[in-house]
Design a protein around this motif. Structure first.
Motif, PDB file in Angstrom:
ATOM      1  N   SER A 127     -22.650   2.082  -3.009  1.00 35.44           N
ATOM      2  CA  SER A 127     -21.580   3.035  -3.327  1.00 35.44           C
ATOM      3  C   SER A 127     -20.217   2.355  -3.284  1.00 35.44           C
ATOM      4  CB  SER A 127     -21.606   4.214  -2.349  1.00 35.44           C
ATOM      5  OG  SER A 127     -22.825   4.911  -2.439  1.00 35.44           O
ATOM      6  N   VAL A 128     -19.982   1.542  -2.259  1.00 33.10           N
ATOM      7  CA  VAL A 128     -18.713   0.816  -2.146  1.00 33.10           C
ATOM      8  C   VAL A 128     -18.567  -0.168  -3.300  1.00 33.10           C
ATOM      9  CG1 VAL A 128     -17.388  -0.804  -0.726  1.00 33.10           C
ATOM     10  CG2 VAL A 128     -18.602   1.104   0.345  1.00 33.10           C
ATOM     11  N   PHE A 129     -19.658  -0.830  -3.667  1.00 32.02           N
ATOM     12  CA  PHE A 129     -19.641  -1.775  -4.779  1.00 32.02           C
ATOM     13  C   PHE A 129     -19.234  -1.078  -6.077  1.00 32.02           C
ATOM     14  CE2 PHE A 129     -21.932  -3.961  -8.260  1.00 32.02           C
ATOM     15  CZ  PHE A 129     -21.407  -5.238  -8.120  1.00 32.02           C
ATOM     16  N   VAL A 130     -19.805   0.102  -6.339  1.00 24.19           N
ATOM     17  CA  VAL A 130     -19.499   0.841  -7.567  1.00 24.19           C
ATOM     18  C   VAL A 130     -18.046   1.320  -7.561  1.00 24.19           C
ATOM     19  CG1 VAL A 130     -20.026   2.934  -8.870  1.00 24.19           C
ATOM     20  CG2 VAL A 130     -21.882   1.515  -7.991  1.00 24.19           C
ATOM     21  N   VAL A 131     -17.588   1.839  -6.428  1.00 21.26           N
ATOM     22  CA  VAL A 131     -16.195   2.283  -6.332  1.00 21.26           C
ATOM     23  C   VAL A 131     -15.244   1.117  -6.570  1.00 21.26           C
ATOM     24  CG1 VAL A 131     -14.438   3.180  -4.763  1.00 21.26           C
ATOM     25  CG2 VAL A 131     -16.702   4.252  -4.843  1.00 21.26           C
ATOM     26  N   ALA A 132     -15.569  -0.051  -6.020  1.00 24.08           N
ATOM     27  CA  ALA A 132     -14.740  -1.238  -6.226  1.00 24.08           C
ATOM     28  C   ALA A 132     -14.733  -1.642  -7.699  1.00 24.08           C
ATOM     29  CB  ALA A 132     -15.237  -2.388  -5.364  1.00 24.08           C
ATOM     30  N   GLU A 133     -15.897  -1.560  -8.357  1.00 19.74           N
ATOM     31  CA  GLU A 133     -15.961  -1.859  -9.795  1.00 19.74           C
ATOM     32  C   GLU A 133     -15.037  -0.935 -10.577  1.00 19.74           C
ATOM     33  OE1 GLU A 133     -20.113  -3.580 -11.383  1.00 19.74           O
ATOM     34  OE2 GLU A 133     -20.238  -1.542 -10.613  1.00 19.74           O
ATOM     35  N   MET A 134     -15.089   0.345 -10.284  1.00 21.42           N
ATOM     36  CA  MET A 134     -14.282   1.310 -11.014  1.00 21.42           C
ATOM     37  C   MET A 134     -12.802   1.108 -10.749  1.00 21.42           C
ATOM     38  SD  MET A 134     -16.730   4.639 -10.396  1.00 21.42           S
ATOM     39  CE  MET A 134     -15.586   5.770 -11.156  1.00 21.42           C
ATOM     40  N   ALA A 135     -12.456   0.785  -9.505  1.00 16.76           N
ATOM     41  CA  ALA A 135     -11.050   0.576  -9.163  1.00 16.76           C
ATOM     42  C   ALA A 135     -10.495  -0.693  -9.811  1.00 16.76           C
ATOM     43  CB  ALA A 135     -10.886   0.498  -7.643  1.00 16.76           C
ATOM     44  N   GLY A 136     -11.323  -1.730  -9.920  1.00 15.76           N
ATOM     45  CA  GLY A 136     -10.836  -2.999 -10.457  1.00 15.76           C
ATOM     46  C   GLY A 136     -10.960  -3.151 -11.945  1.00 15.76           C
ATOM     47  N   ALA A 137     -11.690  -2.247 -12.616  1.00 21.45           N
ATOM     48  CA  ALA A 137     -11.999  -2.439 -14.030  1.00 21.45           C
ATOM     49  C   ALA A 137     -10.748  -2.590 -14.889  1.00 21.45           C
ATOM     50  CB  ALA A 137     -12.855  -1.277 -14.533  1.00 21.45           C
ATOM     51  N   VAL A 138      -9.833  -1.648 -14.814  1.00 24.90           N
ATOM     52  CA  VAL A 138      -8.660  -1.685 -15.698  1.00 24.90           C
ATOM     53  C   VAL A 138      -7.657  -2.765 -15.292  1.00 24.90           C
ATOM     54  CG1 VAL A 138      -6.697  -0.364 -16.563  1.00 24.90           C
ATOM     55  CG2 VAL A 138      -8.953   0.706 -16.410  1.00 24.90           C
ATOM     56  N   PRO A 139      -7.238  -2.862 -14.010  1.00 28.31           N
ATOM     57  CA  PRO A 139      -6.280  -3.919 -13.675  1.00 28.31           C
ATOM     58  C   PRO A 139      -6.814  -5.327 -13.909  1.00 28.31           C
ATOM     59  CG  PRO A 139      -7.026  -2.771 -11.682  1.00 28.31           C
ATOM     60  CD  PRO A 139      -7.481  -1.969 -12.845  1.00 28.31           C
ATOM     61  N   VAL A 140      -8.084  -5.567 -13.582  1.00 33.49           N
ATOM     62  CA  VAL A 140      -8.649  -6.893 -13.843  1.00 33.49           C
ATOM     63  C   VAL A 140      -8.835  -7.096 -15.338  1.00 33.49           C
ATOM     64  CG1 VAL A 140     -10.590  -8.438 -13.395  1.00 33.49           C
ATOM     65  CG2 VAL A 140      -9.757  -6.947 -11.583  1.00 33.49           C
ATOM     66  N   GLY A 141      -9.153  -6.016 -16.060  1.00 35.72           N
ATOM     67  CA  GLY A 141      -9.231  -6.099 -17.516  1.00 35.72           C
ATOM     68  C   GLY A 141      -7.900  -6.478 -18.136  1.00 35.72           C
ATOM     69  N   ARG A 142      -6.821  -5.947 -17.599  1.00 37.94           N
ATOM     70  CA  ARG A 142      -5.500  -6.325 -18.102  1.00 37.94           C
ATOM     71  C   ARG A 142      -5.195  -7.790 -17.820  1.00 37.94           C
ATOM     72  NH1 ARG A 142      -0.843  -1.975 -17.048  1.00 37.94           N
ATOM     73  NH2 ARG A 142       0.151  -3.479 -18.413  1.00 37.94           N
ATOM     74  N   LEU A 143      -5.660  -8.263 -16.682  1.00 35.83           N
ATOM     75  CA  LEU A 143      -5.499  -9.685 -16.381  1.00 35.83           C
ATOM     76  C   LEU A 143      -6.256 -10.532 -17.404  1.00 35.83           C
ATOM     77  CD1 LEU A 143      -4.530 -11.952 -14.488  1.00 35.83           C
ATOM     78  CD2 LEU A 143      -6.607 -11.583 -13.132  1.00 35.83           C
ATOM     79  N   LEU A 144      -7.465 -10.109 -17.761  1.00 34.96           N
ATOM     80  CA  LEU A 144      -8.227 -10.824 -18.784  1.00 34.96           C
ATOM     81  C   LEU A 144      -7.484 -10.822 -20.122  1.00 34.96           C
ATOM     82  CD1 LEU A 144     -11.975  -9.787 -18.303  1.00 34.96           C
ATOM     83  CD2 LEU A 144     -10.946 -12.025 -17.910  1.00 34.96           C
ATOM     84  N   ASP A 145      -6.857  -9.693 -20.446  1.00 34.13           N
ATOM     85  CA  ASP A 145      -6.095  -9.632 -21.694  1.00 34.13           C
ATOM     86  C   ASP A 145      -4.947 -10.639 -21.694  1.00 34.13           C
ATOM     87  OD1 ASP A 145      -7.485  -7.644 -23.156  1.00 34.13           O
ATOM     88  OD2 ASP A 145      -6.591  -6.080 -21.925  1.00 34.13           O
ATOM     89  N   ARG A 146      -4.353 -10.858 -20.534  1.00 32.51           N
ATOM     90  CA  ARG A 146      -3.213 -11.785 -20.442  1.00 32.51           C
ATOM     91  C   ARG A 146      -3.654 -13.235 -20.614  1.00 32.51           C
ATOM     92  NH1 ARG A 146       1.594  -9.751 -18.462  1.00 32.51           N
ATOM     93  NH2 ARG A 146       1.535  -7.619 -17.655  1.00 32.51           N
ATOM     94  N   VAL A 147      -4.747 -13.603 -19.968  1.00 29.48           N
ATOM     95  CA  VAL A 147      -5.162 -15.009 -19.991  1.00 29.48           C
ATOM     96  C   VAL A 147      -6.177 -15.286 -21.102  1.00 29.48           C
ATOM     97  CG1 VAL A 147      -4.761 -15.199 -17.533  1.00 29.48           C
ATOM     98  CG2 VAL A 147      -7.064 -14.708 -18.351  1.00 29.48           C
TER      99      VAL A 147
END
Length: 381
Positions: free
Chosen positions: A49-69
Motif C-alpha cells: 500500500s505504501v509502495f503504491v501511494v508513493a508511486e502515485m505521489a511521485g508519478a507527476v513530479p518525477v515525470g516532469r523531471l524526465l521531461d526536463r532531462v
C-alpha cells in the motif's frame, strides 16, 4: 515498416516489460518477505500500500523531471535508483529492521517507479510513427497480460530458491530495463510558455483521463470480485478463475483484433461496451450474463486503452508527455483502487453500476466536444 520486423519497437517492448515486472511481483514478494522475516503477512500488504501511494505521489513530479532531462537520459537513472531501493529493502528485512524502517525504505523505489511507465510511453512516440502507433499499443497490451500473470508466478518459483531472491530479481529486472532503454530519442523540447500547461488545454485532457479512470474502475470490479460473483450463482470457489480467464482471454482477443485493424477507432464505441457490460454484470443474469458481460468488458479494454493513449499523445505537448502519461497511469490506478473499495463497501450488484456510470460520463464528455476531443486527433492508416 511492419511492426513485427521493427527492431526498435521490440527493444522498447523488452525494456518496458522488464520495468513493469517488479510492480506485478511486488504484492506477493513483499508478503513472502515479511512473513519469513517478521511472521506477519499483513506487513507485506501495508508495504504494498505504501509502495503504491508513493508511486502515485511521485508519478507527476518525477515525470516532469524526465521531461526536463529527456526520458532516454533519465529513465536509466530512475531504474537504477529503483533497483537500489529494492536491494536496500531486502537487506534491511534480512537484518530484522523495525517495521517502521521497512515502511520508510519502500518509499524510495515507490517514488521513482511511479514515472517509469510514463517515461517509456513517451519514448514509444519516438520509436514508431503515427501509422504504427495504434497497433504498437495494442500488441503491448497483449504482452502486458502475460506480464501480469507471469509476475506472481515468477515470485512463487523464485521463492523456492530463497526468501530474498524475488526482491533481488525485482532489482535485476530494473537493471535489465535500464540497459534496454532506447538511446536514440528526440531531445526534450523547450517549454512553450513557462513550466505549466495552460488551463484551457487541461480541459481537453479530461475526457481521456476519464477514460483511463473508467478502465481501472470497471476492471478492478471484476478482478477483485471473481469469488463473490460466482458464489452469487451458487458455484464453488474453484469456479472463480474462470471469470479471470474469460476476462484476460477477451482482453487479448480484443487487443489482437484492434492491432490487426491498425486504426484508432471511436472510443465511444468501447465505452458503450463498458456501459452495457457493467449493466449486464449488475443484473445477475446467470452464467450466460456473467460470462458475456465479462467478455464484452475484456474485449473493449485493450482498444479503449489504445485509443486513449493515442489521443493523449496527440494532445500532450512534447515537453510534457512524460508527466502527462504518468498522470494518466496514476488516474487509472486511482480508478482501480476505488473499484476495489466499491466491491468492499457496496452491494455486489451496485459495484458494476458504479463503473458503468463512470463509462457513461466519459462517453458523454466525448460527445459534448467531439471536434476537440476526437476529430482533431484520430489516426488513420
Amino acid at each position: 515498416m511492419s511492426l513485427f520486423t521493427h527492431r526498435a519497437y521490440w527493444r522498447w517492448s523488452a525494456g518496458v516489460q522488464f520495468a513493469r515486472l517488479p510492480a506485478t511481483m511486488a504484492p506477493l514478494a513483499f508478503t513472502l518477505l515479511t512473513t519469513a522475516t517478521t511472521g506477519s503477512y499483513r506487513l507485506g500488504g501495508v508495504l504494498m500500500s505504501v509502495f503504491v501511494v508513493a508511486e502515485m505521489a511521485g508519478a507527476v513530479p518525477v515525470g516532469r523531471l524526465l521531461d526536463r532531462v529527456g526520458p532516454a537520459r533519465g529513465l536509466p537513472a530512475l531504474l537504477l535508483v529503483t533497483a537500489v531501493g529494492f536491494v536496500v529493502l531486502a537487506v534491511a528485512a534480512a537484518n530484522r529492521a523495525p517495521n517502521a524502517v521497512l515502511l520508510a525504505l519502500v518509499l524510495l523505489p515507490g517514488v521513482f517507479a511511479g514515472a517509469l511507465s510514463g517515461g517509456f510511453r513517451t519514448l514509444l512516440a519516438d520509436t514508431v510513427d503515427d501509422a504504427l502507433l495504434p497497433r504498437a499499443i495494442s500488441v503491448d497490451a497483449m504482452i502486458l497480460e502475460g506480464v501480469l500473470i507471469g509476475g506472481p508466478a515468477l515470485v512463487a518459483l523464485l521463492d523456492l530458491a530463497g526468501t530474498f531472491v524475488p526482491v533481488a530479481a525485482m532489482a535485476v529486472a530494473c537493471v535489465a530495463a535500464a540497459v534496454l532503454v532506447p538511446r536514440r530519442a528526440a531531445e526534450p523540447d523547450r517549454a512553450e510558455s513557462g513550466d505549466d500547461v495552460p488551463a484551457a488545454r487541461l480541459i481537453t485532457y479530461l475526457p481521456w483521463l476519464a477514460c483511463a479512470f473508467t478502465v481501472g474502475l470497471l476492471l478492478s470490479t471484476i478482478e477483485v470480485a471473481p469469488l463473490p460473483l460466482v458464489q452469487r450463482l451458487g458455484a464453488p470457489a474453484t469456479a472463480a478463475p474462470v471469470v479471470i480467464a474469460v476476462l484476460s482471454g477477451a482482453s487479448i482477443a480484443g487487443s489482437a483484433l484492434y492491432a490487426w485493424r491498425g486504426k484508432t477507432g471511436d472510443p465511444r464505441l468501447f465505452l458503450g461496451g463498458f456501459v452495457a457490460g457493467g449493466l449486464v454484470l449488475a443484473a445477475d443474469l446467470g452464467w450466460p450474463g456473467l460470462l458475456a458481460s465479462v467478455a464484452v468488458i475484456g474485449g473493449c479494454t485493450g482498444p479503449l486503452v489504445a485509443a486513449t493513449s493515442v489521443n493523449l499523445q496527440r494532445l500532450l505537448p512534447k515537453n510534457r508527455r512524460s508527466a502527462g502519461f504518468s498522470l494518466s497511469f496514476t488516474v487509472q490506478a486511482c480508478g482501480f483502487g476505488l473499484g476495489s473499495l466499491a466491491v468492499g463497501v457496496l452491494p455486489l450488484w451496485l459495484a458494476p453500476v458504479f463503473g458503468a456510470f463512470a463509462a457513461a460520463i466519459a462517453g458523454g464528455m466525448l460527445v459534448v466536444k467531439p471536434a476537440r476531443a476526437i476529430g482533431t486527433v484520430s489516426v488513420t492508416s
